[in-house]
Scaffold this active site. Structure first.
Site, mmCIF file in Angstrom:
data_model
loop_
_atom_site.group_PDB
_atom_site.id
_atom_site.type_symbol
_atom_site.label_atom_id
_atom_site.label_comp_id
_atom_site.label_asym_id
_atom_site.label_seq_id
_atom_site.Cartn_x
_atom_site.Cartn_y
_atom_site.Cartn_z
ATOM 1 N N CYS A 80 29.757 -7.541 -32.066
ATOM 2 C CA CYS A 80 28.297 -7.553 -31.928
ATOM 3 C C CYS A 80 27.578 -7.454 -33.266
ATOM 4 C CB CYS A 80 27.835 -6.444 -30.987
ATOM 5 S SG CYS A 80 28.366 -4.777 -31.460
ATOM 6 N N HIS A 140 27.057 -0.433 -30.049
ATOM 7 C CA HIS A 140 26.503 -1.742 -29.759
ATOM 8 C C HIS A 140 25.416 -2.016 -30.791
ATOM 9 C CE1 HIS A 140 25.828 -5.359 -27.595
ATOM 10 N NE2 HIS A 140 24.627 -5.026 -27.139
ATOM 11 N N ASP A 143 19.586 -9.507 -27.552
ATOM 12 C CA ASP A 143 20.909 -8.930 -27.272
ATOM 13 C C ASP A 143 21.778 -10.021 -26.673
ATOM 14 O OD1 ASP A 143 23.160 -7.555 -26.517
ATOM 15 O OD2 ASP A 143 22.118 -6.051 -25.308
#
Length: 230
Positions: free
Chosen positions: A24, A80, A98
């Site tokens: 991520c 994250h 996202d």
């Protein structure tokens, strides 16, 4: 309960962005670059902020995640990373980008917080989430990862890496991901005053915020304060 969603015309084709599962931080790095070059964001990324979400135990629940096998989309990540875009046009909501979310892409900040972070959901203290807010121009200059965190003790990949090469910082650093996702509660900002706001725009690691009391999110309160000044 109702939540706001972007108009269909404001949604972006997510397939136009790099996305490698479980990487991520790299996904957001290239997302920021593309938002800048495509004209969606300021050319220097001055309206973009990279947010690392984690805690000291590396156990943070987030909902509506594509990697989940549950109907509610909850995943217990070690950390994250998302991108928040601060909008300036009238009442246009700030946006969350996202790539791992099943929510609209992008999503308004308020609905993303409500649906993904769920501050009204009672959590045990070990799952409390912290938020490292870093200005994107600084992140794009300073971030580096040689992906060592994705190898096991035998040197094998725990998840297939991206096809492109590792990210190297402008100063030549080859790996500093741990500096961003390591969380220490003692480093949390105590208020959203001018010193904290200045740190976001000047410090490599930005500022660290936590979840506030009364079911409100410190990051959300800080962001409202910051937006009012801008």
């Amino acid at each position: 309960m109702t939540t706001s969603t972007p108009e269909r015309s404001s949604l972006v084709d997510i397939s136009e962005f790099y996305h490698t599962p479980f990487y991520c931080e790299e996904n957001v790095y290239f997302l920021c670059k593309k938002l800048c070059t495509s004209g969606i964001a300021d050319a220097r990324g001055s309206d973009l902020f990279v947010v690392f979400i984690s805690n000291e135990k590396k156990q943070i629940p987030l909902w509506h995640q594509k990697a989940s096998k549950r109907a509610d989309g909850v995943v217990l990540w070690d950390y994250h990373v998302i991108c928040i875009q601060k909008r300036r046009e009238g009442d246009t909501p700030h946006l969350v980008w996202d790539l791992d979310s099943s929510l609209p892409f992008p999503s308004p900040l308020t609905s993303y917080v409500s649906e993904t972070i769920r501050p009204s959901f009672e959590l045990f203290s070990e799952y409390r989430r912290f938020f490292r807010i870093v200005h994107a121009p600084i992140f794009l200059q300073c971030f580096a990862s040689d992906r060592r965190h994705m190898k096991d003790s035998a040197g094998n990949w725990t998840a297939e890496p991206p096809a492109y090469g590792p990210i190297i910082a402008e100063d030549g650093a080859v790996h500093n991901l741990n500096e961003y996702n390591e969380i220490c509660a003692a480093d949390v900002m105590t208020n959203a005053g001018s010193d904290s706001i200045n740190a976001v725009f000047t410090q490599k690691l930005g500022v660290l915020a936590n979840e506030g009391g009364k079911k409100k999110l410190a990051i959300s309160l800080w962001w409202t304060h910051k937006a009012a000044e801008g």
